[in-house]
Design an enzyme around this catalytic site. Sequence first.
Site, PDB file in Angstrom:
ATOM      1  N   CYS A 164       3.253   7.342  20.131  1.00 65.64           N
ATOM      2  CA  CYS A 164       2.161   6.618  20.100  1.00 65.64           C
ATOM      3  C   CYS A 164       2.453   5.266  19.143  1.00 65.64           C
ATOM      4  O   CYS A 164       1.572   4.446  18.876  1.00 65.64           O
ATOM      5  CB  CYS A 164       0.978   7.386  19.387  1.00 65.64           C
ATOM      6  SG  CYS A 164       0.241   8.628  20.356  1.00 65.64           S
ATOM      7  N   HIS A 200      -3.588   2.588  16.191  1.00 60.12           N
ATOM      8  CA  HIS A 200      -3.450   3.310  17.512  1.00 60.12           C
ATOM      9  C   HIS A 200      -4.764   4.117  17.461  1.00 60.12           C
ATOM     10  O   HIS A 200      -5.496   4.587  16.586  1.00 60.12           O
ATOM     11  CB  HIS A 200      -2.394   4.374  16.988  1.00 60.12           C
ATOM     12  CG  HIS A 200      -2.333   5.284  18.050  1.00 60.12           C
ATOM     13  ND1 HIS A 200      -2.430   5.171  19.400  1.00 60.12           N
ATOM     14  CD2 HIS A 200      -2.263   6.845  17.782  1.00 60.12           C
ATOM     15  CE1 HIS A 200      -2.476   6.465  20.011  1.00 60.12           C
ATOM     16  NE2 HIS A 200      -2.241   7.284  19.128  1.00 60.12           N
ATOM     17  N   ASN A 220      -6.789   8.618  23.912  1.00 59.55           N
ATOM     18  CA  ASN A 220      -5.688   8.351  23.093  1.00 59.55           C
ATOM     19  C   ASN A 220      -4.529   7.907  24.411  1.00 59.55           C
ATOM     20  O   ASN A 220      -4.326   8.778  25.034  1.00 59.55           O
ATOM     21  CB  ASN A 220      -5.308   9.410  22.542  1.00 59.55           C
ATOM     22  CG  ASN A 220      -3.962   9.056  21.825  1.00 59.55           C
ATOM     23  OD1 ASN A 220      -3.338   8.062  22.291  1.00 59.55           O
ATOM     24  ND2 ASN A 220      -3.729   9.932  20.961  1.00 59.55           N
TER      25      ASN A 220
HETATM   26  N1  COA Z   1     -13.402  22.247  23.074  1.00 62.43           N
HETATM   27  C1  COA Z   1     -13.728  23.296  22.123  1.00 62.43           C
HETATM   28  N2  COA Z   1     -13.158  23.794  21.325  1.00 62.43           N
HETATM   29  C2  COA Z   1     -11.717  23.451  21.071  1.00 62.43           C
HETATM   30  C3  COA Z   1     -11.239  22.516  21.799  1.00 62.43           C
HETATM   31  C4  COA Z   1     -12.023  21.740  22.820  1.00 62.43           C
HETATM   32  N3  COA Z   1     -11.403  20.821  23.596  1.00 62.43           N
HETATM   33  N4  COA Z   1     -10.100  22.322  21.325  1.00 62.43           N
HETATM   34  C5  COA Z   1      -9.768  23.004  20.317  1.00 62.43           C
HETATM   35  N5  COA Z   1     -10.863  23.860  20.357  1.00 62.43           N
HETATM   36  C6  COA Z   1     -11.108  24.735  19.081  1.00 62.43           C
HETATM   37  C7  COA Z   1      -9.950  25.490  18.740  1.00 62.43           C
HETATM   38  O1  COA Z   1      -9.282  26.458  19.644  1.00 62.43           O
HETATM   39  C8  COA Z   1     -10.153  25.960  17.533  1.00 62.43           C
HETATM   40  O2  COA Z   1     -11.084  27.330  17.564  1.00 62.43           O
HETATM   41  P1  COA Z   1     -10.654  28.493  16.562  1.00 62.43           P
HETATM   42  O3  COA Z   1     -11.370  28.074  15.300  1.00 62.43           O
HETATM   43  O4  COA Z   1     -11.640  29.518  17.480  1.00 62.43           O
HETATM   44  O5  COA Z   1      -9.170  28.658  16.770  1.00 62.43           O
HETATM   45  C9  COA Z   1     -11.408  25.048  16.839  1.00 62.43           C
HETATM   46  O6  COA Z   1     -11.782  24.058  17.997  1.00 62.43           O
HETATM   47  C10 COA Z   1     -11.124  24.028  15.702  1.00 62.43           C
HETATM   48  O7  COA Z   1      -9.646  23.556  16.323  1.00 62.43           O
HETATM   49  P2  COA Z   1      -9.147  22.595  15.376  1.00 62.43           P
HETATM   50  O8  COA Z   1      -7.724  22.278  16.007  1.00 62.43           O
HETATM   51  O9  COA Z   1      -9.058  23.095  13.719  1.00 62.43           O
HETATM   52  O10 COA Z   1      -9.990  21.398  15.427  1.00 62.43           O
HETATM   53  P3  COA Z   1     -10.069  20.077  14.710  1.00 62.43           P
HETATM   54  O11 COA Z   1     -11.139  19.785  13.962  1.00 62.43           O
HETATM   55  O12 COA Z   1      -8.881  19.888  14.022  1.00 62.43           O
HETATM   56  O13 COA Z   1     -10.021  19.097  15.919  1.00 62.43           O
HETATM   57  C11 COA Z   1      -8.282  17.581  17.008  1.00 62.43           C
HETATM   58  C12 COA Z   1      -8.912  19.108  16.697  1.00 62.43           C
HETATM   59  C13 COA Z   1      -7.296  17.735  17.872  1.00 62.43           C
HETATM   60  C14 COA Z   1      -9.502  16.932  17.682  1.00 62.43           C
HETATM   61  C15 COA Z   1      -7.897  17.060  15.706  1.00 62.43           C
HETATM   62  O14 COA Z   1      -7.193  17.937  14.954  1.00 62.43           O
HETATM   63  C16 COA Z   1      -7.391  15.799  15.892  1.00 62.43           C
HETATM   64  O15 COA Z   1      -7.829  15.015  15.938  1.00 62.43           O
HETATM   65  N6  COA Z   1      -5.977  15.626  15.574  1.00 62.43           N
HETATM   66  C17 COA Z   1      -5.307  14.670  15.753  1.00 62.43           C
HETATM   67  C18 COA Z   1      -4.858  14.538  17.156  1.00 62.43           C
HETATM   68  C19 COA Z   1      -4.312  13.170  17.425  1.00 62.43           C
HETATM   69  O16 COA Z   1      -4.935  12.136  17.410  1.00 62.43           O
HETATM   70  N7  COA Z   1      -3.011  13.180  18.039  1.00 62.43           N
HETATM   71  C20 COA Z   1      -2.432  12.169  18.310  1.00 62.43           C
HETATM   72  C21 COA Z   1      -2.105  11.304  17.170  1.00 62.43           C
HETATM   73  S1  COA Z   1      -0.610  10.351  17.814  1.00 62.43           S
END
Ligand code: COA
Length: 353
Positions: free
Chosen positions: A112, A254, A284
């Site tokens: 990214c 980004h 993204n």
């Molecule tokens: N729908 C519903 N639930 C989901 C899900 C979806 N699409 N994706 C994950 N979950 C669940 C997980 O399984 C987890 O369940 P659990 O608590 O039973 O294990 C719960 O949601 C929380 O997951 P978590 O990863 O802690 O969520 P989060 O609040 O951190 O949000 C992201 C997840 C990916 C949105 C967040 O971590 C994020 O934005 N990270 C950066 C990702 C990014 O931008 N990457 C690119 C950078 S280059």
Amino acid sequence: MARAAVVAGLGAWAPPTVVTNEQLAGELDTTDEWIRSRTGISERRWVGPGQSTGDLAVEAGRRALASAGTAGVDAVVLATSSPDRPCPATAPEVAARLGLGPVAAFDVAAVCTGFVYALGTGAGLISLGAADSVLVIGADAFSTLLAPDDRSTRVIFGDGGGAVVLRAGSPTEAGALTGLALGSDGTLGDLIEVPAGGSRQRSTGLPAKTEDTWFTMRGQAVYAQAVRRMAQTVRDTARRAGWAPAEVDSFVLHQANTRILTAVARRLELPPERFLNAIALRGNTVAASIPLALADGAASGALRPGHKVLLAGFGGGLTWGSVALVWPRLHRPPASSSATATPRPSRAPAQRP
Ligand code: COA
């Protein structure tokens, strides 16, 4: 006076196929509410069968060349982490399809952050005198790397391409790139990865496990790193450019996630309205996210000639980087998609704190 690389044209393209949150909720254990509240995304575009990153790059590149009013450049630098094939690079074929002749053409892989790395590479070619003009493209068809049943990655990524034409010019003119800062931390390389398909797996002589052929991401750790690294690289570039962060009219970061943009703004103690947000209709789009956001911002009027603009990326590797410019007057790029009107980023006019 030193030669600078000056932005002379801008173009972007996203494939016509729209994938809404509701569609994904029909296929996976997720909801529109979860996706919107965690990411700010409501829909994204994905390539159709047989479409590739190279196709996105060609369309974006064509639009950037048209915006610059030129049919030729001396080099093509393509930022991508989803090349058409593992070997060779995608850029030479893109250059050929654009009719650019036997120019230098190569890929840059920084996930990214790829577009910022590619801008730095293109600017380096110009400052060395190796090129008078460079087409810098960011394009990814990341949907092709997502496991069909992985709700945690499938909801986040969209496909697209964006490009600028850089030309040789003066460091004092609008559009001149300045303050470039790049960094990496390879000790955290497994936070964002496709484990199989490279030499490490292939040298085992064993076939790849299917689950290792898909993209994986440790979301929470990536989130924390993204906020910290983008805030720091913004500070580094502002200092190198001789600007205070509070002087910047528009930050084009980004487009990973609305919450990350808000958290970076908070960390820098700046109003979130200054952070261009084009995520809702794009998702993204990896290396395409910054130039797509630039095209959306230019089309909506959020980016105006004379604005101080700071671009910053963060991604796998880990990698990060940023660069600054005063927004130039550009010919309006052609629309970024053949299917629907260009999405408008949700950005209020810049306000001073
Ligand atoms: N729908 C519903 N639930 C989901 C899900 C979806 N699409 N994706 C994950 N979950 C669940 C997980 O399984 C987890 O369940 P659990 O608590 O039973 O294990 C719960 O949601 C929380 O997951 P978590 O990863 O802690 O969520 P989060 O609040 O951190 O949000 C992201 C997840 C990916 C949105 C967040 O971590 C994020 O934005 N990270 C950066 C990702 C990014 O931008 N990457 C690119 C950078 S280059």
